[in-house]
Design a protein around this motif. Structure first.
Motif, PDB file in Angstrom:
ATOM      1  N   ILE A 170       0.834  -1.193   0.000  1.00  0.00           N
ATOM      2  CA  ILE A 170       0.000   0.000   0.000  1.00  0.00           C
ATOM      3  C   ILE A 170       0.871   1.246   0.000  1.00  0.00           C
ATOM      4  CG2 ILE A 170      -1.766   1.252   1.306  1.00  0.00           C
ATOM      5  CD1 ILE A 170      -2.327  -1.593   2.633  1.00  0.00           C
ATOM      6  N   GLY A 171       0.475   2.266  -0.749  1.00  0.00           N
ATOM      7  CA  GLY A 171       1.192   3.535  -0.737  1.00  0.00           C
ATOM      8  C   GLY A 171       0.354   4.623  -1.376  1.00  0.00           C
ATOM      9  N   PHE A 172       0.685   5.873  -1.080  1.00  0.00           N
ATOM     10  CA  PHE A 172       0.031   6.980  -1.762  1.00  0.00           C
ATOM     11  C   PHE A 172       0.598   7.115  -3.170  1.00  0.00           C
ATOM     12  CE2 PHE A 172      -0.568   8.391   2.704  1.00  0.00           C
ATOM     13  CZ  PHE A 172      -1.943   8.573   2.673  1.00  0.00           C
ATOM     14  N   VAL A 173      -0.256   7.399  -4.120  1.00  0.00           N
ATOM     15  CA  VAL A 173       0.183   7.680  -5.483  1.00  0.00           C
ATOM     16  C   VAL A 173       1.021   8.955  -5.469  1.00  0.00           C
ATOM     17  CG1 VAL A 173      -0.596   8.250  -7.817  1.00  0.00           C
ATOM     18  CG2 VAL A 173      -1.808   6.502  -6.479  1.00  0.00           C
ATOM     19  N   SER A 233      -4.937   9.694  -3.405  1.00  0.00           N
ATOM     20  CA  SER A 233      -5.105   8.388  -4.059  1.00  0.00           C
ATOM     21  C   SER A 233      -4.215   7.353  -3.394  1.00  0.00           C
ATOM     22  CB  SER A 233      -4.752   8.481  -5.546  1.00  0.00           C
ATOM     23  OG  SER A 233      -5.615   9.391  -6.210  1.00  0.00           O
ATOM     24  N   VAL A 234      -4.799   6.210  -3.075  1.00  0.00           N
ATOM     25  CA  VAL A 234      -4.083   5.108  -2.427  1.00  0.00           C
ATOM     26  C   VAL A 234      -3.932   3.980  -3.438  1.00  0.00           C
ATOM     27  CG1 VAL A 234      -4.117   3.419  -0.561  1.00  0.00           C
ATOM     28  CG2 VAL A 234      -4.972   5.735  -0.155  1.00  0.00           C
ATOM     29  N   TYR A 258      -7.544  -7.956   7.488  1.00  0.00           N
ATOM     30  CA  TYR A 258      -6.254  -7.389   7.851  1.00  0.00           C
ATOM     31  C   TYR A 258      -6.313  -5.873   7.721  1.00  0.00           C
ATOM     32  CZ  TYR A 258      -1.310  -8.086   8.861  1.00  0.00           C
ATOM     33  OH  TYR A 258      -0.085  -8.119   9.492  1.00  0.00           O
ATOM     34  N   ARG A 259      -5.691  -5.182   8.686  1.00  0.00           N
ATOM     35  CA  ARG A 259      -5.708  -3.714   8.671  1.00  0.00           C
ATOM     36  C   ARG A 259      -4.282  -3.163   8.672  1.00  0.00           C
ATOM     37  NH1 ARG A 259      -5.843   0.783  12.211  1.00  0.00           N
ATOM     38  NH2 ARG A 259      -5.532  -0.564  14.038  1.00  0.00           N
ATOM     39  N   ASN A 260      -4.019  -2.305   7.692  1.00  0.00           N
ATOM     40  CA  ASN A 260      -2.772  -1.557   7.612  1.00  0.00           C
ATOM     41  C   ASN A 260      -3.073  -0.067   7.575  1.00  0.00           C
ATOM     42  OD1 ASN A 260      -1.676  -4.225   5.843  1.00  0.00           O
ATOM     43  ND2 ASN A 260      -0.227  -3.338   7.289  1.00  0.00           N
ATOM     44  N   ALA A 261      -2.054   0.770   7.786  1.00  0.00           N
ATOM     45  CA  ALA A 261      -2.232   2.222   7.706  1.00  0.00           C
ATOM     46  C   ALA A 261      -0.977   2.854   7.108  1.00  0.00           C
ATOM     47  CB  ALA A 261      -2.521   2.813   9.078  1.00  0.00           C
ATOM     48  N   ILE A 262      -1.175   3.918   6.362  1.00  0.00           N
ATOM     49  CA  ILE A 262      -0.067   4.719   5.839  1.00  0.00           C
ATOM     50  C   ILE A 262      -0.355   6.182   6.159  1.00  0.00           C
ATOM     51  CG2 ILE A 262       0.636   3.146   4.004  1.00  0.00           C
ATOM     52  CD1 ILE A 262      -1.046   4.780   2.044  1.00  0.00           C
ATOM     53  N   GLN A 263       0.682   7.004   6.167  1.00  0.00           N
ATOM     54  CA  GLN A 263       0.533   8.405   6.562  1.00  0.00           C
ATOM     55  C   GLN A 263       1.531   9.264   5.802  1.00  0.00           C
ATOM     56  OE1 GLN A 263      -0.111   9.374  10.835  1.00  0.00           O
ATOM     57  NE2 GLN A 263       1.750  10.611  10.651  1.00  0.00           N
TER      58      GLN A 263
END
Length: 313
Positions: A39-42, A61-62, A297-302
């Motif tokens: 997962i990452g931001f565009v 956008s993810v 499953y839960r992930n997070a990005i910031q």
């Protein structure tokens, strides 16, 4: 002429290699790996800086890439934004589902093919207010998704597991039994078997969360992806033999059943099961055992975002 033919063949080989989606060669029944989604931001969505006072629209956008082996169904991924005031930035709604399915990586003809890539977008955000000075904020995206792990191993079975008189092809009592896992963040490890009476085998294994996110039971997240401490570290487990109906499986951590919910402690849980072998042949054979894990499953990005006072720029 010979030189031209060699150059032509070389060019064709380079072209063919460039077009294949092959990543590697599978060495077992699964491709393997310990991640579900990457997962990452565009890039530039969001940008590093934007102007205030409705001056500069931008997107958040993810990007989602399925690097595991489970095919996530449509609406099986939820993305929720937080960390910013949605009213100030004009973002509504703050939760979106990926409407498309996202297939995992796969193996065919000893070639490994990459999983699907897609995006969840939050369009046309703007900071509404007129600032007196620049300020920095943070945009967080929580991503929840359905996933499954399938693990297979083999146990040595025979009618009387305490009988040591024959020279069989396998051994009932064995440490470090090999287990193959599908590519997923939760894995089955540390498998061993023991005789547990004349007609029973004890199967021991450990379930581990080997990635950086949190595990939750299937169905925990339906409309929003957010922290849920009450359901964290829980998942569903099913243990079965490949020969359906021939052997009975009972696991003490599953209420003496072959399926049920468990809770991980420090990202792992040892499981102990008994397999009844009264229906097995007199001579030992290897029987495949399938361990299936279902969970969300839960992930997070910031990322940071600086809102600039347009009048001072």
């Amino acid at each position: 002429m010979r030189k031209q033919v060699i150059l032509l063949i070389t060019g064709l080989l380079i072209f063919m290699l460039g077009c294949t989606t092959n990543e590697d060669v599978a060495s077992g029944p699964f491709v393997g790996g310990t991640n579900g989604l990457e997962i990452g931001f565009v890039s530039e969505e969001p940008p590093e800086r934007v102007f205030d006072d409705n001056e500069e629209p931008f997107d958040v956008s993810v990007e989602l890439e399925n690097v595991g082996e489970f095919d996530i169904p449509s609406n099986g991924i939820i993305v929720t934004l937080s960390g910013i005031d949605p009213n100030a930035f004009g973002i509504s709604p703050t939760t979106e589902k990926l409407k498309n399915s996202l297939n995992g990586k796969s193996e065919f003809n000893n070639e490994i093919f990459s999983g699907d890539i897609d995006e969840v977008n939050f369009r046309d955000a703007k900071y509404k207010h007129d600032l007196a000075a620049d300020f920095e904020t943070f945009i967080r995206a929580d991503i929840c998704y359905d996933y499954q792990t399938t693990a297979v191993t083999e146990v040595c079975v025979k009618k009387d597991v305490t009988d040591r008189d024959d020279d069989g092809i396998c051994d009932v009592n064995k440490d470090n039994v090999e287990a193959s896992n599908s590519g997923a963040p939760v894995q089955v490890t540390t498998v061993s078997t023991r005789s547990a009476g004349s007609n029973e085998i004890q199967l021991n294994f450990v379930i581990e969360n080997q990635a950086s996110g949190s595990v939750h039971p299937s169905g925990t997240f339906t409309n929003i992806c957010e922290n849920n401490d009450d359901e964290e570290d829980r998942l569903d487990v099913e243990v079965r033999t490949a020969t359906t109906g021939r052997y009975t499986v009972k696991c003490s951590q599953l209420g003496e059943k072959s399926s049920g919910e468990i809770k991980l402690v420090n990202n792992e849980k040892p499981i102990r099961c008994r397999i009844t072998t009264s229906g097995a042949p007199d001579t030992p054979i290897e029987e495949q055992v399938v361990i299936e894990l279902n969970y969300e499953y839960r992930n997070a990005i910031q990322t940071s975002l600086i809102v600039e006072d347009a009048e001072r720029a």
